[in-house]
Write an enzyme that holds these catalytic residues in place. Structure first.
Site, short mmCIF file in Angstrom:
data_model
loop_
_atom_site.label_atom_id
_atom_site.label_comp_id
_atom_site.label_asym_id
_atom_site.label_seq_id
_atom_site.Cartn_x
_atom_site.Cartn_y
_atom_site.Cartn_z
N LYS A 92 -146.51 28.41 93.85
CA LYS A 92 -146.89 29.74 94.31
C LYS A 92 -148.36 30.02 94.03
CE LYS A 92 -144.44 31.42 96.39
NZ LYS A 92 -144.04 31.07 97.76
N TYR B 22 -142.14 25.77 90.26
CA TYR B 22 -142.23 26.94 91.14
C TYR B 22 -143.56 27.66 90.95
CZ TYR B 22 -141.07 31.44 93.30
OH TYR B 22 -141.07 32.57 94.08
#
Length: 307
Positions: free
Chosen positions: A185, A181
């Site tokens: 991002k 993740y």
């Protein structure tokens, strides 16, 4: 409303503007699409699920009275589908004034997209690459990239690999859900910054933002990874989270406020609510951003061709 730098009332009239919002059937994406429609923009609600997307369109039309709201089926886990959606949109000849890359998933179990790309990286970054060409024809236009990676968000700075993005191990199963993740991002901000450098001589304003910790369905991924006990954690977190309405404000500001063009805000990162934020050293690494761009282009050419 007190203490906010930007509210729904500050959104200018958007008559004649065409906006496309990914992940717009739920959460801050839905609120964003609704408020753009309320200000008379022609809004495309993009979502993977056809039934939920069409339902969102019907509700937005009913709430705003704006009939210029359409559903565009968009599956960010399939580059073939994305290209088909982009081609379908381009064939309309409408131009595109506002593109909000809002859709994203968080901390999901390991999975590969239809193209063999780790699901979080595919959804949060790679999938948004094919929606760009129409903006050059509609300048002045804006690209809004929703991330959660900035110097004040320590968790995501820590989660990303030490090198920033581990290109050689994007699909490695042994990476934690948070590492996958975190680098996806970080990729959002690097992408926004590199795109800004590539369009700096055009009237295209590219910026990224952190919407804040928002009550949303992002926790569904964590529930799949860690189990039902996450519900208790979510309930506690929600006590301190922004509402979806407040969570949508920063991206609406970046997408619509005259401030962006007046102040020539390009390649900047914004924080809630509608404030300029700082970026980490990795996020500002131009070499890493270019490497990411080249890597992403290579993947797309391999999967869907170069045309």
């Amino acid at each position: 409303m007190a203490g906010k730098n930007f509210t729904f009332d500050n959104i200018p009239d958007l008559s004649g503007k065409v906006a496309l919002v990914t992940g717009a059937n739920v959460g801050i994406g839905y609120i964003t699409a609704r408020e753009l429609a309320r200000k008379k923009a022609h809004v495309f609600v993009c979502a993977r699920n056809i039934e939920k997307g069409q339902s969102a369109v019907a509700t937005i039309k009913a709430e705003t009275g704006n009939e210029l709201v359409e559903f565009l089926q968009l599956d960010l886990l399939s580059l073939k589908n994305i290209k088909e959606a982009a081609d379908k949109f381009m064939a309309r000849g409408l131009g595109l004034h506002i593109l909000i890359n809002n859709a994203g998933i968080m901390a999901t179990p390991f999975n590969l997209s239809a193209d063999g790309i780790e699901a979080q990286f595919a959804t949060n970054h790679i999938g948004h690459f094919l929606l760009l060409p129409a903006l050059e024809k509609s300048a002045p236009s804006r690209i809004v990239v929703v991330s959660r990676y900035n110097v004040e968000d320590l968790a995501h700075r820590v989660f990303a690999p030490r090198k920033g993005i581990d290109f050689e191990n994007i699909n490695a199963k042994n990476l934690s859900i948070w590492t996958r993740y975190g680098q996806s991002k970080l990729a959002n901000v690097l992408f926004a910054n590199e795109l800004d450098r590539r369009v700096k001589d055009k009237k295209i304003y590219v910026n990224s933002l952190h919407p804040g910790v928002v009550k949303s369905n992002l926790m569904q991924g964590l529930k799949l990874s860690w189990g039902s006990w996450v519900a208790a954690y979510t309930a506690i977190q929600n006590l301190f989270s922004l509402s979806t309405e407040d969570g949508a404000l920063t991206q609406l500001y970046v997408a619509t406020s005259p401030d962006i063009e007046i102040n020539n805000f390009r390649g900047r990162h914004f924080m809630p609510i509608a404030k300029l934020g700082a970026m980490s050293a990795k996020a500002m690494d131009e070499n890493l951003a270019k490497e990411l761009w080249d890597y992403s282009e290579k993947i797309i050419k391999e999967r869907v061709g170069s045309d």
